[in-house]
Design an enzyme around this catalytic site. Structure first.
Site, PDB file in Angstrom:
ATOM      1  N   LYS A 280      47.538  36.021 -17.135  1.00 51.54           N
ATOM      2  CA  LYS A 280      48.991  36.058 -17.384  1.00 51.54           C
ATOM      3  C   LYS A 280      49.684  35.063 -16.459  1.00 51.54           C
ATOM      4  O   LYS A 280      49.166  34.740 -15.391  1.00 51.54           O
ATOM      5  CB  LYS A 280      49.530  37.455 -17.065  1.00 51.54           C
ATOM      6  N   ARG A 354      43.720  47.979 -25.947  1.00 53.36           N
ATOM      7  CA  ARG A 354      43.079  48.497 -27.162  1.00 53.36           C
ATOM      8  C   ARG A 354      41.571  48.601 -26.993  1.00 53.36           C
ATOM      9  O   ARG A 354      40.927  49.414 -27.637  1.00 53.36           O
ATOM     10  CB  ARG A 354      43.469  47.597 -28.355  1.00 53.36           C
TER      11      ARG A 354
HETATM   12  N1  BES Z   1      49.836  45.470 -20.801  1.00 57.89           N
HETATM   13  C1  BES Z   1      50.122  44.426 -21.722  1.00 57.89           C
HETATM   14  C2  BES Z   1      51.335  44.704 -22.580  1.00 57.89           C
HETATM   15  C3  BES Z   1      52.672  44.604 -21.904  1.00 57.89           C
HETATM   16  C4  BES Z   1      53.257  43.367 -21.686  1.00 57.89           C
HETATM   17  C5  BES Z   1      53.363  45.735 -21.556  1.00 57.89           C
HETATM   18  C6  BES Z   1      54.500  43.289 -21.104  1.00 57.89           C
HETATM   19  C7  BES Z   1      54.610  45.653 -20.983  1.00 57.89           C
HETATM   20  C8  BES Z   1      55.175  44.426 -20.758  1.00 57.89           C
HETATM   21  C9  BES Z   1      48.952  44.232 -22.672  1.00 57.89           C
HETATM   22  O1  BES Z   1      47.697  44.463 -22.124  1.00 57.89           O
HETATM   23  C10 BES Z   1      48.981  42.810 -23.107  1.00 57.89           C
HETATM   24  O2  BES Z   1      48.796  41.969 -22.281  1.00 57.89           O
HETATM   25  N2  BES Z   1      49.220  42.591 -24.390  1.00 57.89           N
HETATM   26  C11 BES Z   1      49.302  41.278 -24.914  1.00 57.89           C
HETATM   27  C12 BES Z   1      48.590  41.277 -26.233  1.00 57.89           C
HETATM   28  C13 BES Z   1      48.380  39.896 -26.788  1.00 57.89           C
HETATM   29  C14 BES Z   1      47.368  39.138 -25.946  1.00 57.89           C
HETATM   30  C15 BES Z   1      47.873  40.036 -28.218  1.00 57.89           C
HETATM   31  C16 BES Z   1      50.769  40.927 -25.077  1.00 57.89           C
HETATM   32  O3  BES Z   1      51.554  41.807 -25.431  1.00 57.89           O
HETATM   33  O4  BES Z   1      51.111  39.796 -24.791  1.00 57.89           O
HETATM   34 MN    MN Z   2      46.925  42.733 -21.193  1.00 56.79          MN
END
Ligand code: BES
Ligand code: MN
Ligand code: ZN
Length: 497
Positions: A280, A354
């Site tokens: 990230k 997931r």
């Molecule tokens: N934990 C995150 C989701 C999230 C992001 C929650 C920001 C709260 C605030 C999750 O694991 C994630 O990173 N999801 C990705 C999925 C994508 C790679 C398909 C996302 O939401 O960007």
């Molecule tokens: Mn994630």
């Protein structure tokens, strides 16, 4: 420790209540509630004088303090604005209780008596009013202190208890609130802890400690070796890049009949989500300590159910791992074999939630044959884009289960909004190398995450709550909210009858 709650008989005249602080409401346009009118009469117009001076304006959530008004036994009166009477509703009711409790937190009082639980709310009974009032007060009174240097004890007393003036028939609402507040506090505290403290083994230890302290509660913890033997290929891949090894934590509560199938919760317990190899960006990454908010939420709801001694069987399953980049991390293009046997092509290691949930859902269904499974997860940024911070995303193929959960959300004001899980979206998860891909492309990110989970819950009565927007308040001083403890606890209360 939560606030201590108590009831004061509805017949009690406000001017006679001996307390450091009495709380009453006034509507907009100078319309006094009956308690405020009685105080005004007893004090020869002290309330109306403040209205005329403009110190009290009746705007929803505004507050003003009257000090030692003559003719009134209380040392102070906190006057809270209620907004227009004709539009006074459940959400406003909750808001004024929150603002009242925040104002009490700024005053040097350790206790107070509130007349705000006496306000009529269309469609809601006295027990509901007391429950919401007590939960709002406890919510506002919570302070995070676990990782501060112990400060000099301030001379100012802190709010420790609050009494609500209400009919005695509302007492069970207060008892329920005391139980739910413990669950909410637990969830908030666990989620607020930094990830160098709150890692998978820490969550397991918390669950074990709760089980040891409560009759009828059992805890099972699987470590990574045990999960390896059982075939948790998806969950274990996520945790492989971290020195803090994954755990699968299961709490069992048998409050119902021996033969009754349990209700099951599953909560995402990523104690830190760096994104892994699909790292990230740095800005805001610290908020990913809250990525175990689903775990905190289901554990909190479990605690509330146990404290209420609900007559049902319940299991709470938490897959927990830390998602880190490392020489041994899983990588984009890896193909994992999940516990269900389905293979998964990893296209993004940041879609890790997931991947731990699918194995936990499979294990929960196989181990417990539950009558319903509800998972809670901070699963997608896309859900925050779709619904913002106000509603959790609800996904289910079972209309009856979805309706039950939406109703529990409305009741508690811990609201959810439904998104579809139509088969039309499933094609987005097709892979050329495995049974399913772990991401679904640019569009409908919250739904394709739900669709991914749906492939592991076939034949189950299952619903998914995406709490990415609701589990914490963003920003430097944001804190965990404890959502969706209230929604889930209410859903169970409704099931227990
Ligand atoms: N934990 C995150 C989701 C999230 C992001 C929650 C920001 C709260 C605030 C999750 O694991 C994630 O990173 N999801 C990705 C999925 C994508 C790679 C398909 C996302 O939401 O960007
Ligand atoms: Mn994630
Ligand atoms: Zn995550």
């Amino acid at each position: 420790m939560t606030l201590q709650f108590s009831l004061v008989a509805a017949s009690t005249s406000p001017e006679t209540v001996d307390t450091p602080c009495l709380v009453v409401g006034v509507y907009e346009n100078g319309l006094l509630t009956s308690a405020a009118a009685r105080l005004d009469g007893a004090s020869e117009g002290a309330v109306k004088r403040q209205l005329e001076s403009g110190d009290i304006n009746g705007k929803a959530g505004s507050v003003a303090v009257l000090y030692a008004p003559g003719g009134i036994a209380a040392r102070r009166v906190l006057v809270v604005g209620l907004g227009a009477q004709k539009s006074f509703d459940a959400a406003r009711y909750q808001k004024v209780h929150l603002e009242a409790a925040r104002a009490l937190g700024r005053l040097p009082v350790d206790t107070a008596v509130s007349y705000l639980a006496d306000l009529e709310v269309p469609g809601r009974d006295a027990a509901w009013r007391v429950r919401i009032a007590a939960l709002a007060a406890d919510y506002a009174a919570y302070r995070y202190t676990a990782t501060f240097k112990p400060r000099e004890k301030s001379a100012q007393p802190e709010l420790k208890s609050i009494a609500f003036v209400a009919a005695d028939e509302a007492r069970h609402g207060l008892d329920q609130a005391a139980a739910i507040a413990q669950g909410v506090r637990f969830a908030r505290e666990l989620a607020n802890l930094p990830p160098n403290i709150c890692n998978p083994s820490y969550i397991a230890a918390q669950a074990q400690a709760f089980a040891e302290a409560h009759e009828g509660v059992n805890c099972r913890v699987l470590d990574h070796e045990e999960m390896g033997r059982l075939g948790f290929g998806s969950l274990l891949a996520v945790g492989r890049g971290s020195a803090n090894k994954p755990r699968l934590i299961a709490l069992e509560y048998n409050g119902g009949n021996a033969g009754d199938k349990p209700y099951a919760f599953v909560g995402k317990g990523i104690t830190f989500d760096s994104g892994g190899i699909s790292l990230k960006p740095g800005a805001g990454m610290e908020e990913m300590k809250y990525d175990m908010g689903g775990a905190a939420g289901v554990l909190g709801a479990f605690i509330a159910a146990v404290k209420m001694e609900l007559k049902l069987n319940l299991v709470c399953v938490v897959p927990s791992a830390e998602n880190m980049p490392d020489g041994d991390s899983y990588r984009p293009s890896d193909v994992l074999t999940s516990l269900s046997g389905l293979t998964i092509e990893v296209l993004n290691t940041d879609a890790e939630g997931r991947l731990i949930l699918c194995d936990a859902l499979t294990w929960t269904a196989q181990t417990y044959q539950p009558q319903a499974i509800v998972d809670a997860a901070t699963l997608t940024g896309a859900c925050v884009v779709a619904l913002g911070k106000h509603a959790s995303g609800l996904m289910s193929k079972h209309d009856d289960l979805a309706a039950e959960l939406l109703a529990a959300g409305e009741d508690t004001l811990d609201r959810a909004w439904r998104l579809p899980l139509w088969d039309d979206y499933q094609v987005q998860l097709e892979s050329g190398f495995a049974d399913v891909a772990n991401i679904g492309g640019k569009s409908a990110g919250a739904i394709t995450a739900g669709c991914f989970l749906s492939r592991f819950t076939e034949g189950q009565r299952w619903a998914h709550l995406d709490i990415a927007g609701t589990a914490w308040d963003e920003g430097r001083k944001g804190l965990a909210t404890g959502r969706p403890v209230a929604l889930l606890a209410q859903w169970l209360m409704d099931r227990a009858g």
